[in-house]
Design an enzyme around this catalytic site. Sequence first.
Site, mmCIF file in Angstrom:
data_model
loop_
_atom_site.group_PDB
_atom_site.id
_atom_site.type_symbol
_atom_site.label_atom_id
_atom_site.label_comp_id
_atom_site.label_asym_id
_atom_site.label_seq_id
_atom_site.Cartn_x
_atom_site.Cartn_y
_atom_site.Cartn_z
ATOM 1 N N ASP A 226 1.355 -6.408 -5.799
ATOM 2 C CA ASP A 226 0.079 -6.171 -6.462
ATOM 3 C C ASP A 226 0.344 -5.848 -7.932
ATOM 4 O O ASP A 226 1.445 -5.424 -8.297
ATOM 5 C CB ASP A 226 -0.627 -4.999 -5.764
ATOM 6 C CG ASP A 226 -1.924 -4.619 -6.434
ATOM 7 O OD1 ASP A 226 -2.722 -5.523 -6.742
ATOM 8 O OD2 ASP A 226 -2.135 -3.412 -6.657
ATOM 9 N N ASP B 192 -2.319 -4.265 -10.730
ATOM 10 C CA ASP B 192 -2.919 -3.030 -11.254
ATOM 11 C C ASP B 192 -2.769 -1.878 -10.259
ATOM 12 O O ASP B 192 -3.119 -2.003 -9.080
ATOM 13 C CB ASP B 192 -4.403 -3.254 -11.544
ATOM 14 C CG ASP B 192 -4.628 -4.398 -12.529
ATOM 15 O OD1 ASP B 192 -3.636 -4.975 -13.007
ATOM 16 O OD2 ASP B 192 -5.803 -4.711 -12.806
#
Length: 352
Positions: free
Chosen positions: A9, A11
């Site tokens: 991932d 952010d």
Amino acid sequence: MSQKILFIDRDGTLIEEPKSDFQIDTLEKLRFEKDAIPTLLKLKKFGFKFVMVSNQDGLGTPSFPKENFEIAHEKMLDILKSCGIEFQDIFICPHFENENCVCRKPKTAMLEEYIKHELYDKEQSFVIGDRESDMILASNLGVRGLKYGELSWKEIENEILSSFRSASYQRTTKETDIKVKVCLNGGKVSIKTGIDFFDHMLEQIAVHGGIGLEISCKGDLEIDEHHSVEDVALALGACIKKTLGDKIGIARYGFALPMDECLASCAMDFCNRPHLVYKAKFKKSHLGALSTEMIEHFFYSLSYAMGVSLHLKVKGKNDHHKAEGLFKAFAKALKMAVKIESENLASSKGVI
């Protein structure tokens, strides 16, 4: 070909996520999470590839212009590249959750090619993210999820490096059916070969080597123990070799000299040039139901299946202690040789 892949991932995992608007749309907002870069660099040296999978709510809308996103995103990629980190693929879903698109995590549409063509090794790949949707994605991909925030990047590194040092192996012939599981970082110990003294010796490898070891063997013991002992050695050796993979980072060499009233020594080299030097004499023909001549044959078969050069020697008066000393010495040398002590391969040739 399946690869070891980290689906990462962006952010809140790789870079900090602003709590004000959850958008990294300026260079001022771009900050990396602590230890993310050094961890990825280390994992890269162990053969992991990186794939970014990110939800970016409303990307390309007036509230989140694509050009603003790309300024920070490209800068992030440039910094990572300058450090030696590149993503082989980057997947970004631009939709809001209420749009019910097919691509938003934890759905797997963005990773369809990886699934369809089996491009990732399920046993050695991971999803790393800070949200529950990342953990659901991991489940949907059939891999393990590591939740950043609950784990630091250094803890994630340790989890990954420890987990891939385990393997299972099955060997089935007309004479034996053997299942072996090895975890070099410790774990369950369960050994059932039908030969009690042999079980006791194999237990020494687990206990003194600090490894998890599960062995089950169904063999033709009505004939004798030869096939069972030999095939357990071959299966165990193959399984240990499998746990080490490309051997990057291991010490490679091990040496042990445990002493009781007998003196046993073992020197080991994971050189992929199998060889056994064995010096041991026993007064008894059997220890329990195990023929003492099969001890040498066990280590011979084991060394060839592991791909190691192995030197074993023991002197003493008590045959039980001498046999036990050999297995303890082997275990201690193994523990030393498989220890990860660097990020490099212990060979000037570049291969072992």
